[in-house]
Design a protein around this motif. Structure first.
Motif, PDB file in Angstrom:
ATOM      1  N   LEU A 164      42.110  69.471  22.879  1.00  0.00           N
ATOM      2  CA  LEU A 164      41.338  69.391  23.763  1.00  0.00           C
ATOM      3  C   LEU A 164      39.620  69.343  23.470  1.00  0.00           C
ATOM      4  O   LEU A 164      38.902  68.877  24.456  1.00  0.00           O
ATOM      5  N   GLU A 165      39.390  69.897  22.343  1.00  0.00           N
ATOM      6  CA  GLU A 165      37.911  69.958  21.957  1.00  0.00           C
ATOM      7  C   GLU A 165      37.674  68.554  21.380  1.00  0.00           C
ATOM      8  O   GLU A 165      36.499  67.681  21.586  1.00  0.00           O
ATOM      9  N   ALA A 166      38.668  67.669  21.257  1.00  0.00           N
ATOM     10  CA  ALA A 166      38.468  66.221  20.627  1.00  0.00           C
ATOM     11  C   ALA A 166      38.366  65.220  21.655  1.00  0.00           C
ATOM     12  O   ALA A 166      38.353  63.892  21.303  1.00  0.00           O
ATOM     13  N   GLY A 167      38.618  65.761  23.107  1.00  0.00           N
ATOM     14  CA  GLY A 167      38.681  64.679  24.234  1.00  0.00           C
ATOM     15  C   GLY A 167      39.863  64.088  24.111  1.00  0.00           C
ATOM     16  O   GLY A 167      40.258  63.211  24.972  1.00  0.00           O
ATOM     17  N   LEU A 168      41.027  64.689  23.556  1.00  0.00           N
ATOM     18  CA  LEU A 168      42.355  64.292  23.629  1.00  0.00           C
ATOM     19  C   LEU A 168      43.173  64.856  24.550  1.00  0.00           C
ATOM     20  O   LEU A 168      44.401  65.139  24.294  1.00  0.00           O
ATOM     21  N   GLY A 169      42.511  65.425  25.755  1.00  0.00           N
ATOM     22  CA  GLY A 169      43.401  66.327  26.759  1.00  0.00           C
ATOM     23  C   GLY A 169      44.348  65.218  27.445  1.00  0.00           C
ATOM     24  O   GLY A 169      45.589  65.659  27.736  1.00  0.00           O
ATOM     25  N   TRP A 170      43.945  64.044  27.514  1.00  0.00           N
ATOM     26  CA  TRP A 170      44.837  62.915  28.135  1.00  0.00           C
ATOM     27  C   TRP A 170      45.999  62.552  27.325  1.00  0.00           C
ATOM     28  O   TRP A 170      47.169  62.234  27.891  1.00  0.00           O
ATOM     29  N   ILE A 171      46.030  63.086  26.214  1.00  0.00           N
ATOM     30  CA  ILE A 171      47.645  63.117  25.395  1.00  0.00           C
ATOM     31  C   ILE A 171      48.139  64.448  25.143  1.00  0.00           C
ATOM     32  O   ILE A 171      49.045  64.560  24.333  1.00  0.00           O
ATOM     33  N   THR A 172      47.607  65.361  25.761  1.00  0.00           N
ATOM     34  CA  THR A 172      48.188  66.722  25.581  1.00  0.00           C
ATOM     35  C   THR A 172      48.908  67.194  26.778  1.00  0.00           C
ATOM     36  O   THR A 172      48.303  67.542  27.870  1.00  0.00           O
ATOM     37  N   LYS A 173      50.164  67.326  27.001  1.00  0.00           N
ATOM     38  CA  LYS A 173      51.036  67.263  28.056  1.00  0.00           C
ATOM     39  C   LYS A 173      51.742  68.844  28.350  1.00  0.00           C
ATOM     40  O   LYS A 173      52.680  69.145  27.473  1.00  0.00           O
ATOM     41  N   PHE A 174      51.111  69.261  28.964  1.00  0.00           N
ATOM     42  CA  PHE A 174      51.750  70.832  29.311  1.00  0.00           C
ATOM     43  C   PHE A 174      53.204  70.894  30.308  1.00  0.00           C
ATOM     44  O   PHE A 174      53.583  72.024  30.534  1.00  0.00           O
ATOM     45  N   THR A 175      53.611  69.716  30.571  1.00  0.00           N
ATOM     46  CA  THR A 175      54.733  69.654  31.494  1.00  0.00           C
ATOM     47  C   THR A 175      55.984  69.940  30.333  1.00  0.00           C
ATOM     48  O   THR A 175      57.171  69.772  30.779  1.00  0.00           O
ATOM     49  N   LYS A 176      55.679  70.009  29.128  1.00  0.00           N
ATOM     50  CA  LYS A 176      56.822  70.355  28.130  1.00  0.00           C
ATOM     51  C   LYS A 176      56.398  71.202  26.960  1.00  0.00           C
ATOM     52  O   LYS A 176      55.353  71.651  26.946  1.00  0.00           O
ATOM     53  N   GLU A 177      57.391  71.766  26.079  1.00  0.00           N
ATOM     54  CA  GLU A 177      56.959  72.635  25.161  1.00  0.00           C
ATOM     55  C   GLU A 177      56.567  71.917  23.688  1.00  0.00           C
ATOM     56  O   GLU A 177      57.350  71.170  23.568  1.00  0.00           O
ATOM     57  N   PHE A 178      55.582  72.360  22.971  1.00  0.00           N
ATOM     58  CA  PHE A 178      55.238  71.727  21.872  1.00  0.00           C
ATOM     59  C   PHE A 178      54.703  72.823  21.014  1.00  0.00           C
ATOM     60  O   PHE A 178      54.174  73.796  21.705  1.00  0.00           O
ATOM     61  N   LEU A 234      64.443  62.468  20.046  1.00  0.00           N
ATOM     62  CA  LEU A 234      63.664  62.727  21.152  1.00  0.00           C
ATOM     63  C   LEU A 234      63.221  64.285  21.229  1.00  0.00           C
ATOM     64  O   LEU A 234      61.893  64.518  21.310  1.00  0.00           O
ATOM     65  N   ASP A 235      63.994  64.984  20.953  1.00  0.00           N
ATOM     66  CA  ASP A 235      63.845  66.283  20.946  1.00  0.00           C
ATOM     67  C   ASP A 235      63.008  67.009  20.029  1.00  0.00           C
ATOM     68  O   ASP A 235      62.024  67.505  20.308  1.00  0.00           O
ATOM     69  N   LEU A 236      63.206  66.337  18.714  1.00  0.00           N
ATOM     70  CA  LEU A 236      62.364  66.775  17.744  1.00  0.00           C
ATOM     71  C   LEU A 236      60.607  66.151  18.018  1.00  0.00           C
ATOM     72  O   LEU A 236      59.738  66.958  17.809  1.00  0.00           O
ATOM     73  N   ILE A 237      60.709  65.128  18.259  1.00  0.00           N
ATOM     74  CA  ILE A 237      59.377  64.546  18.693  1.00  0.00           C
ATOM     75  C   ILE A 237      58.659  65.337  19.642  1.00  0.00           C
ATOM     76  O   ILE A 237      57.419  65.555  19.477  1.00  0.00           O
ATOM     77  N   GLN A 238      59.186  65.777  20.894  1.00  0.00           N
ATOM     78  CA  GLN A 238      58.790  66.402  21.869  1.00  0.00           C
ATOM     79  C   GLN A 238      58.363  67.831  21.316  1.00  0.00           C
ATOM     80  O   GLN A 238      57.175  68.327  21.940  1.00  0.00           O
ATOM     81  N   ARG A 239      59.035  68.395  20.381  1.00  0.00           N
ATOM     82  CA  ARG A 239      58.701  69.776  20.169  1.00  0.00           C
ATOM     83  C   ARG A 239      57.437  69.663  18.930  1.00  0.00           C
ATOM     84  O   ARG A 239      56.555  70.673  19.029  1.00  0.00           O
ATOM     85  N   VAL A 240      57.126  68.654  18.337  1.00  0.00           N
ATOM     86  CA  VAL A 240      56.083  68.473  17.218  1.00  0.00           C
ATOM     87  C   VAL A 240      54.736  67.796  17.980  1.00  0.00           C
ATOM     88  O   VAL A 240      54.012  67.690  17.199  1.00  0.00           O
ATOM     89  N   THR A 241      55.024  67.190  18.849  1.00  0.00           N
ATOM     90  CA  THR A 241      53.744  66.270  19.510  1.00  0.00           C
ATOM     91  C   THR A 241      53.230  66.660  20.761  1.00  0.00           C
ATOM     92  O   THR A 241      54.189  67.357  21.591  1.00  0.00           O
ATOM     93  N   THR A 242      52.056  66.314  21.099  1.00  0.00           N
ATOM     94  CA  THR A 242      51.172  66.699  22.489  1.00  0.00           C
ATOM     95  C   THR A 242      51.682  66.080  23.589  1.00  0.00           C
ATOM     96  O   THR A 242      51.793  66.206  24.543  1.00  0.00           O
ATOM     97  N   ASN A 243      51.835  64.654  23.440  1.00  0.00           N
ATOM     98  CA  ASN A 243      51.984  64.056  24.615  1.00  0.00           C
ATOM     99  C   ASN A 243      53.564  63.949  24.809  1.00  0.00           C
ATOM    100  O   ASN A 243      54.383  64.309  24.142  1.00  0.00           O
ATOM    101  N   ASP A 244      54.037  63.257  25.857  1.00  0.00           N
ATOM    102  CA  ASP A 244      55.125  63.198  26.468  1.00  0.00           C
ATOM    103  C   ASP A 244      56.023  61.948  26.077  1.00  0.00           C
ATOM    104  O   ASP A 244      56.063  61.049  27.129  1.00  0.00           O
ATOM    105  N   ALA A 245      56.706  62.186  25.151  1.00  0.00           N
ATOM    106  CA  ALA A 245      57.465  60.955  24.702  1.00  0.00           C
ATOM    107  C   ALA A 245      58.855  60.618  25.535  1.00  0.00           C
ATOM    108  O   ALA A 245      59.070  59.648  25.288  1.00  0.00           O
TER     109      ALA A 245
END
Lengths: 361, 141
Positions: free
Chosen positions: A253-267, A62-73
């Motif tokens: 963000l440009e692509a309208g994918l702000g909804w899967i970009t979570k700044f509550t974690k580091e990536f 999970l830690d690896l997924i959290q670091r390389v992806t934008t959404n909050d897994a």
């Protein structure tokens, strides 16, 4: 050219075939419009076995997924799936993908685009600094998408898993058409409802499942559907296609994918994207429909009334369900509001269009 | 880029396509039939199949004298667009108006109701010099 477990079936059905991402894939069978309508109104089967699947296991998965992806897994419970993307150091999208939570905190599957399997696999493993067990099971995994309002009804007799009531973006593992260990997921790329089923192609499982699906479905009008209709179906919904609407230089963000970009974690590039969000993006992916007669295509210029370039079309088609020409493209943010008039340059002519909300209607 | 267009490799062995003996053909996949010095032009069965469902045919060259190989119009299909090339020198005189409401005729009847334009041919002998059915079939086979 690589084959899928179903290539022989497509050839027997007389499909128009073409290479896509290194695979010999069916583009259409009876015709794009007919296939498109079959999915919107009834049900159709897509072979999308070219897609890539990675398994990640271990306490640090999970830690690896959290670091390389934008959404909050970390929000995923067992049997839930999530749309997300890999970002590069510049905040561009390496790929868009789906994460399946098989066992919370210890086992996940990531499903990626066929054209990006090698790039994604390298990226994932280059960032695997804590010994997560990773497996690329792409080559042995078969994937069928059975989509349409009647898809789950047609398939239900083939399994004891309750697929009629499977919630969107959840999945179950079960026996399907006599094959064990089939992952049945309420996901898809058509907006028409239905499921996607993943399974290992061994001991003739692919033939067995394909034949069972059509034995059950053909009398109810179930049709095989090619990649061409898959593209018109996803475009009507405003879903992005990697390589067209998303690439290594477009930010989520440009692509309208702000909804899967979570700044509550580091990536990767999280800080950069946070700044981009605060400052506002300079260009945005928008949907538009043509008011003049014509069809937008990837690469055509988007212009203002004076003919000055303000963006580029990334996807376009005549929408079979809507009877009009639609497209996606990046425009300067000042032109991104709904109802903004824009012009598409088609063979040196400026055709009138307007920005509309997604999905197209 | 329309991602499969440069990569089209068709498997046509299970599909019977037709190329009438009475027509002449071009390597750009147009057919032409001549009556006096008036020719009727359309696209071949191979071409319509390659393009897929056709959305409309745009011809803005009526009344214009063009050379063989010049673009006389474009055909828009759901997934792709293609230029249309004049087979021989002459003047475009007529567009098949029926295609306005029923562009699918190009798919369903490419050599009949799905014809695209008529033209006045500058030199009728040019038509005989084009590919015959066997030569065209060899080209697309």
């Amino acid at each position: 050219m690589k084959q899928t477990p179903f290539t022989k079936k497509h050839l027997e059905l007389g499909a128009k075939m073409a290479e896509f991402a290194g695979y010999n894939m069916p583009i259409s069978y009876s015709g794009i419009n007919e296939e498109h309508q079959a999915v919107r109104k009834n049900a159709g089967v897509f072979d999308v076995s070219h897609m890539g699947e990675f398994i990640l296991k271990g306490p640090k998965a999970l830690d690896l997924i959290q670091r390389v992806t934008t959404n909050d897994a970390s929000r995923l419970k067992n049997n839930q799936a999530q749309y997300s993307c890999f970002t590069n150091e510049q905040g561009g999208i390496i790929d868009d993908l789906i994460i399946y939570c098989i066992e919370e905190n210890s086992a996940y599957m990531i499903v990626v685009n066929a054209a990006n399997i090698d790039k994604d696999w390298k990226w994932l493993n280059d960032h695997n600094t804590e010994g997560v067990e990773t497996h690329n099971i792409s080559d042995k995994t078969a994937l069928l998408a059975i989509q349409g309002p009647n898809a789950t009804g047609i398939l239900q007799p083939l399994t004891e898993t309750d697929i009629l009531n499977l919630k969107y973006y959840t999945f179950e593992k079960g026996r399907f058409a006599g094959v064990d260990n089939v992952l049945i997921s309420a996901t898809g790329y058509t907006g028409a409802g239905g499921v996607e089923i993943y399974f290992e192609d061994r001991d003739g499982a692919a033939d067995k499942i394909w034949d069972a699906i059509f034995a059950e479905g053909a009398p109810k009008g179930l049709k095989p559907i090619g990649l061409a209709a898959r593209d018109t179906l996803r475009l009507e919904m405003g879903y992005c296609l990697y390589g067209n609407d998303l690439n290594d230089t477009t930010s989520p963000l440009e692509a309208g994918l702000g909804w899967i970009t979570k700044f509550t974690k580091e990536f990767t590039a999280g800080d950069l994207l946070k700044k981009q969000k605060e400052a506002g993006v300079e260009r945005k992916l928008v949907g538009f429909e043509l008011q003049d007669k014509g069809i937008p295509r990837n690469g055509y210029a988007i212009c203002d009334e004076q003919g000055n370039g303000i963006g580029t079309v990334t996807s376009g088609t005549q929408a079979p369900s809507l009877g009009k020409a639609i497209g996606l493209g990046y425009v300067q943010s000042g032109f991104a509001a709904f109802e903004t008039p824009v012009f598409i340059k088609v063979r040196e002519k400026l055709l009138k269009a307007k920005v509309v909300k997604l999905p197209f209607a | 880029m329309e991602y499969w267009v440069p990569l089209l490799i068709f498997v046509l062995k299970n599909i019977v396509m037709s190329y009438p003996e009475t027509l002449r053909y071009t390597k750009d996949h147009e057919w032409i039939s001549l009556d006096g010095d008036i020719a009727t032009i359309g696209i071949t069965d191979f071409a319509q199949r390659e393009l897929g469902d056709i959305v409309y045919v745009e011809v803005e060259t009526i009344g214009t004298s063009l050379k063989a190989g010049d673009v006389f119009g474009t055909v828009e299909a759901v997934k792709t667009v293609s230029d249309l090339f004049l087979p021989v020198d002459g003047e475009v005189t007529e567009l098949n108006e029926a295609l306005g409401n029923a562009p699918e005729l190009v798919n369903t009847d490419p050599y009949g109701e799905g014809w695209m334009i008529r033209m006045k041919v500058a030199n009728p002998a040019d038509v005989a010099a084009l590919l015959d059915a066997a030569a065209y079939e060899a080209l697309v086979g």
